[in-house]
Write a protein that holds these residues in place. Structure first.
Motif, PDB file in Angstrom:
ATOM      1  N   LEU A   1       4.261 -16.753  -7.139  1.00  0.00           N
ATOM      2  CA  LEU A   1       2.878 -17.245  -7.104  1.00  0.00           C
ATOM      3  C   LEU A   1       1.953 -16.331  -7.904  1.00  0.00           C
ATOM      4  CD1 LEU A   1       2.617 -18.477  -3.416  1.00  0.00           C
ATOM      5  CD2 LEU A   1       2.462 -19.866  -5.465  1.00  0.00           C
ATOM      6  N   VAL A   2       2.164 -15.018  -7.796  1.00  0.00           N
ATOM      7  CA  VAL A   2       1.339 -14.068  -8.545  1.00  0.00           C
ATOM      8  C   VAL A   2       1.568 -14.261 -10.049  1.00  0.00           C
ATOM      9  CG1 VAL A   2       1.012 -11.599  -9.053  1.00  0.00           C
ATOM     10  CG2 VAL A   2       1.202 -12.374  -6.677  1.00  0.00           C
ATOM     11  N   ARG A   3       2.833 -14.492 -10.416  1.00  0.00           N
ATOM     12  CA  ARG A   3       3.171 -14.710 -11.826  1.00  0.00           C
ATOM     13  C   ARG A   3       2.486 -15.982 -12.355  1.00  0.00           C
ATOM     14  NH1 ARG A   3       8.432 -12.938 -11.279  1.00  0.00           N
ATOM     15  NH2 ARG A   3       8.996 -14.995 -10.541  1.00  0.00           N
ATOM     16  N   GLU A   4       2.571 -17.044 -11.565  1.00  0.00           N
ATOM     17  CA  GLU A   4       1.921 -18.303 -11.971  1.00  0.00           C
ATOM     18  C   GLU A   4       0.425 -18.102 -12.164  1.00  0.00           C
ATOM     19  OE1 GLU A   4       2.868 -21.558  -9.285  1.00  0.00           O
ATOM     20  OE2 GLU A   4       5.004 -21.137  -9.492  1.00  0.00           O
ATOM     21  N   GLU A   5      -0.162 -17.305 -11.272  1.00  0.00           N
ATOM     22  CA  GLU A   5      -1.601 -17.065 -11.363  1.00  0.00           C
ATOM     23  C   GLU A   5      -1.935 -16.301 -12.644  1.00  0.00           C
ATOM     24  OE1 GLU A   5      -3.497 -14.450  -8.401  1.00  0.00           O
ATOM     25  OE2 GLU A   5      -5.073 -15.953  -8.323  1.00  0.00           O
ATOM     26  N   GLN A   6      -1.101 -15.308 -12.975  1.00  0.00           N
ATOM     27  CA  GLN A   6      -1.336 -14.536 -14.207  1.00  0.00           C
ATOM     28  C   GLN A   6      -1.203 -15.428 -15.436  1.00  0.00           C
ATOM     29  OE1 GLN A   6       1.529 -11.480 -13.510  1.00  0.00           O
ATOM     30  NE2 GLN A   6       0.077 -10.141 -12.437  1.00  0.00           N
ATOM     31  N   GLU A   7      -0.196 -16.304 -15.429  1.00  0.00           N
ATOM     32  CA  GLU A   7      -0.004 -17.208 -16.566  1.00  0.00           C
ATOM     33  C   GLU A   7      -1.186 -18.166 -16.707  1.00  0.00           C
ATOM     34  OE1 GLU A   7       4.840 -17.138 -16.212  1.00  0.00           O
ATOM     35  OE2 GLU A   7       3.778 -19.018 -15.784  1.00  0.00           O
ATOM     36  N   LEU A   8      -1.662 -18.623 -15.575  1.00  0.00           N
ATOM     37  CA  LEU A   8      -2.796 -19.544 -15.582  1.00  0.00           C
ATOM     38  C   LEU A   8      -4.045 -18.841 -16.114  1.00  0.00           C
ATOM     39  CD1 LEU A   8      -4.057 -22.258 -14.909  1.00  0.00           C
ATOM     40  CD2 LEU A   8      -4.277 -21.521 -12.536  1.00  0.00           C
ATOM     41  N   GLU A   9      -4.251 -17.591 -15.667  1.00  0.00           N
ATOM     42  CA  GLU A   9      -5.397 -16.812 -16.146  1.00  0.00           C
ATOM     43  C   GLU A   9      -5.376 -16.728 -17.672  1.00  0.00           C
ATOM     44  OE1 GLU A   9      -5.471 -12.932 -14.263  1.00  0.00           O
ATOM     45  OE2 GLU A   9      -6.263 -13.880 -12.437  1.00  0.00           O
ATOM     46  N   GLU A  10      -4.189 -16.469 -18.207  1.00  0.00           N
ATOM     47  CA  GLU A  10      -4.058 -16.365 -19.665  1.00  0.00           C
ATOM     48  C   GLU A  10      -4.331 -17.701 -20.331  1.00  0.00           C
ATOM     49  OE1 GLU A  10      -0.324 -14.519 -20.854  1.00  0.00           O
ATOM     50  OE2 GLU A  10      -0.923 -12.843 -19.544  1.00  0.00           O
ATOM     51  N   ALA A  11      -3.790 -18.764 -19.755  1.00  0.00           N
ATOM     52  CA  ALA A  11      -3.996 -20.104 -20.323  1.00  0.00           C
ATOM     53  C   ALA A  11      -5.481 -20.456 -20.326  1.00  0.00           C
ATOM     54  CB  ALA A  11      -3.207 -21.136 -19.540  1.00  0.00           C
ATOM     55  N   VAL A  12      -6.182 -20.111 -19.248  1.00  0.00           N
ATOM     56  CA  VAL A  12      -7.609 -20.418 -19.152  1.00  0.00           C
ATOM     57  C   VAL A  12      -8.380 -19.598 -20.177  1.00  0.00           C
ATOM     58  CG1 VAL A  12      -9.652 -20.185 -17.674  1.00  0.00           C
ATOM     59  CG2 VAL A  12      -7.555 -21.157 -16.736  1.00  0.00           C
ATOM     60  N   ARG A  13      -7.991 -18.322 -20.310  1.00  0.00           N
ATOM     61  CA  ARG A  13      -8.678 -17.438 -21.250  1.00  0.00           C
ATOM     62  C   ARG A  13      -8.489 -17.931 -22.690  1.00  0.00           C
ATOM     63  NH1 ARG A  13      -6.287 -12.285 -20.685  1.00  0.00           N
ATOM     64  NH2 ARG A  13      -6.301 -12.773 -18.470  1.00  0.00           N
TER      65      ARG A  13
ATOM     66  N   ASP B   1       0.835  -1.213   0.000  1.00  0.00           N
ATOM     67  CA  ASP B   1       0.000   0.000   0.000  1.00  0.00           C
ATOM     68  C   ASP B   1       0.864   1.256   0.000  1.00  0.00           C
ATOM     69  OD1 ASP B   1      -2.368  -1.345  -0.050  1.00  0.00           O
ATOM     70  OD2 ASP B   1      -2.681  -1.293   2.134  1.00  0.00           O
ATOM     71  N   GLY B   2       2.098   1.105   0.512  1.00  0.00           N
ATOM     72  CA  GLY B   2       2.988   2.259   0.599  1.00  0.00           C
ATOM     73  C   GLY B   2       3.875   2.447  -0.629  1.00  0.00           C
ATOM     74  N   CYS B   3       3.752   1.568  -1.626  1.00  0.00           N
ATOM     75  CA  CYS B   3       4.564   1.714  -2.846  1.00  0.00           C
ATOM     76  C   CYS B   3       4.057   2.915  -3.646  1.00  0.00           C
ATOM     77  CB  CYS B   3       4.468   0.456  -3.721  1.00  0.00           C
ATOM     78  SG  CYS B   3       5.202  -1.005  -2.954  1.00  0.00           S
ATOM     79  N   ARG B   4       4.973   3.571  -4.361  1.00  0.00           N
ATOM     80  CA  ARG B   4       4.588   4.774  -5.105  1.00  0.00           C
ATOM     81  C   ARG B   4       3.594   4.440  -6.208  1.00  0.00           C
ATOM     82  NH1 ARG B   4       9.503   7.933  -7.410  1.00  0.00           N
ATOM     83  NH2 ARG B   4       9.960   8.000  -5.189  1.00  0.00           N
ATOM     84  N   PHE B   5       3.833   3.300  -6.899  1.00  0.00           N
ATOM     85  CA  PHE B   5       2.943   2.925  -8.001  1.00  0.00           C
ATOM     86  C   PHE B   5       1.971   1.843  -7.542  1.00  0.00           C
ATOM     87  CE2 PHE B   5       6.945   4.269 -10.006  1.00  0.00           C
ATOM     88  CZ  PHE B   5       6.466   5.407 -10.646  1.00  0.00           C
ATOM     89  N   ARG B   6       0.725   2.029  -7.930  1.00  0.00           N
ATOM     90  CA  ARG B   6      -0.295   1.062  -7.491  1.00  0.00           C
ATOM     91  C   ARG B   6      -0.066  -0.317  -8.083  1.00  0.00           C
ATOM     92  NH1 ARG B   6      -6.326   2.520  -7.954  1.00  0.00           N
ATOM     93  NH2 ARG B   6      -6.359   0.244  -7.786  1.00  0.00           N
ATOM     94  N   ASP B   7       0.514  -0.383  -9.285  1.00  0.00           N
ATOM     95  CA  ASP B   7       0.762  -1.690  -9.910  1.00  0.00           C
ATOM     96  C   ASP B   7       2.214  -2.131  -9.712  1.00  0.00           C
ATOM     97  OD1 ASP B   7       1.943   0.158 -11.490  1.00  0.00           O
ATOM     98  OD2 ASP B   7       1.213  -0.641 -13.396  1.00  0.00           O
ATOM     99  N   CYS B   8       2.845  -1.631  -8.647  1.00  0.00           N
ATOM    100  CA  CYS B   8       4.249  -1.943  -8.377  1.00  0.00           C
ATOM    101  C   CYS B   8       4.458  -3.461  -8.304  1.00  0.00           C
ATOM    102  CB  CYS B   8       4.665  -1.301  -7.058  1.00  0.00           C
ATOM    103  SG  CYS B   8       6.410  -1.495  -6.684  1.00  0.00           S
ATOM    104  N   ALA B   9       5.456  -3.958  -9.028  1.00  0.00           N
ATOM    105  CA  ALA B   9       5.764  -5.399  -8.999  1.00  0.00           C
ATOM    106  C   ALA B   9       6.892  -5.662  -8.005  1.00  0.00           C
ATOM    107  CB  ALA B   9       6.146  -5.881 -10.388  1.00  0.00           C
TER     108      ALA B   9
END
Ligand SMILES: Nc1nc2c(ncn2[C@@H]2O[C@H](COP(=O)(O)OP(=O)(O)OP(=O)(O)O)[C@@H](O)[C@H]2O)c(=O)[nH]1
Ligand SMILES: [Mg+2]
Ligand SMILES: [Zn+2]
Length: 305
Positions: A290-302, A253-261
């Protein structure tokens, strides 16, 4: 009355073997075919009039779901168990702590929507100092999830484990050899589940339990024994990662960018905490993985749709 007959054929799936379900209706057990039905142990199902097939599956309250380790890159889900109230994530106290594995198991368990308890079994195999070390290590990964230290073999600490069951449906998950089936037997007070020796050398189990099974607890409630998890791959999240890494998400929450990786962005509060020594870099790397795996899975499912 037709409606009445329908009600009578509602049952609980207590075991599944290759396309066949064992369904408990009251005190009776019937074997039915699952063709076309997406069912898991713990599901409440309605059978057809002849009690030969599953006609429909009641909506699930909770579900332990993982990514199936299927062929290639096909994204398939595997429902380990349905409608459990509590998940015990069981580990062996005599093996070296494995925080990365614990984080995955915890996220998987939290994703189910059930309550979660981390259980360090086999405490009889380690001394008092090591026991505290095991507890401390688990609490570091637990993010507020309760931790119990016990021995299914000697009964030590099992009162607290029993209390955590509280007459509900409890699933036991974890690596092969952690002692899930031994713990089921200890809680039931009878050798209802087969157990198997671990390998000498690395202490790994031999995948003795091959199918999930619901076992009634005397005095009420159910225990759901599961086969040892090999690789722990998450399915699309239901907030499990966020809860298993609540400390990292709070810092973010304290990172400057909301989409900070939390990689090399300026003003990153997560990296700041790592640099100050307040947060383990490996824990952050684990979360990002884990977040990366989830994103990859989302794409695979889509793309499979
Ligand atoms: N010393 C000790 N041994 C235990 C304890 N719990 C289980 N074991 C032993 O650990 C081995 C594995 O136990 P299981 O209950 O078969 O393990 P599991 O988690 O069900 O394993 P899978 O079915 O392969 O996933 C067996 O030899 C058990 O006797 C414990 O509390 N203390
Ligand atoms: Mg077992
Ligand atoms: Zn950041």
């Amino acid at each position: 009355m037709a409606g009445r007959a329908h009600d009578d054929a509602e049952g609980l799936i207590v075991r599944i073997d290759r396309g066949w379900s064992t369904v408990r209706i009251g005190d009776e057990e019937v074997r039915t075919m699952n063709v076309g039905a997406d069912v898991a142990v713990g599901d409440v199902v309605v059978l057809d009039a002849g009690r030969e097939r599953v006609a429909s599956v009641r909506p699930r309250r909770t579900a332990i779901v993982r990514r199936a380790s299927g062929e290639g890159h096909r994204a398939l889900r595997d429902v380990v168990a349905a409608n459990v109230d509590v998940v015990f994530v069981v580990q062996a106290s005599d093996l070296p702590p494995n925080p990365r594995r614990t984080e995955r198991e915890l996220a998987l368990a939290l994703d189910s929507g059930a309550e979660v308890v981390l259980v360090a079994n086999k405490c009889d195999l380690v001394g008092p100092a090591e026991r505290e070390e095991v507890r401390r290590s688990l609490e570091e990964s637990a993010c507020g999830t309760p931790v119990l230290v016990a021995s299914a073999a000697t009964g030590e600490g099992m009162d607290a484990v029993r209390a955590a069951c509280a007459g509900r449906t409890v699933a036991l998950v974890g690596a092969s050899g952690a002692g899930k089936s031994t713990m089921v037997n200890a809680l039931v007070g009878d050798d209802v589940q087969r157990t198997g020796e671990v390998r000498t050398g690395d202490g790994r189990g031999r995948h003795t339990t091959v199918a999930a099974e619901l076992v009634p607890m005397p005095g009420g409630g159910w225990l759901l024994d599961t086969p040892g998890l090999r690789a722990v791959a998450l399915w699309l999240g239901a907030g499990g990662i966020e809860r298993a890494f609540a400390d990292v998400f709070a810092l973010a929450d304290g990172c400057r960018f909301r989409d900070c990786a939390h990689a090399d962005e300026p003003g990153c509060a997560v990296r700041g905490a790592v640099e100050r020594g307040d947060l383990d870099a490996a824990r952050v790397a684990s979360m990002r993985q884990l977040v990366r795996e989830e994103q990859e899975l989302e794409e695979a499912v889509r793309s499979a749709r």
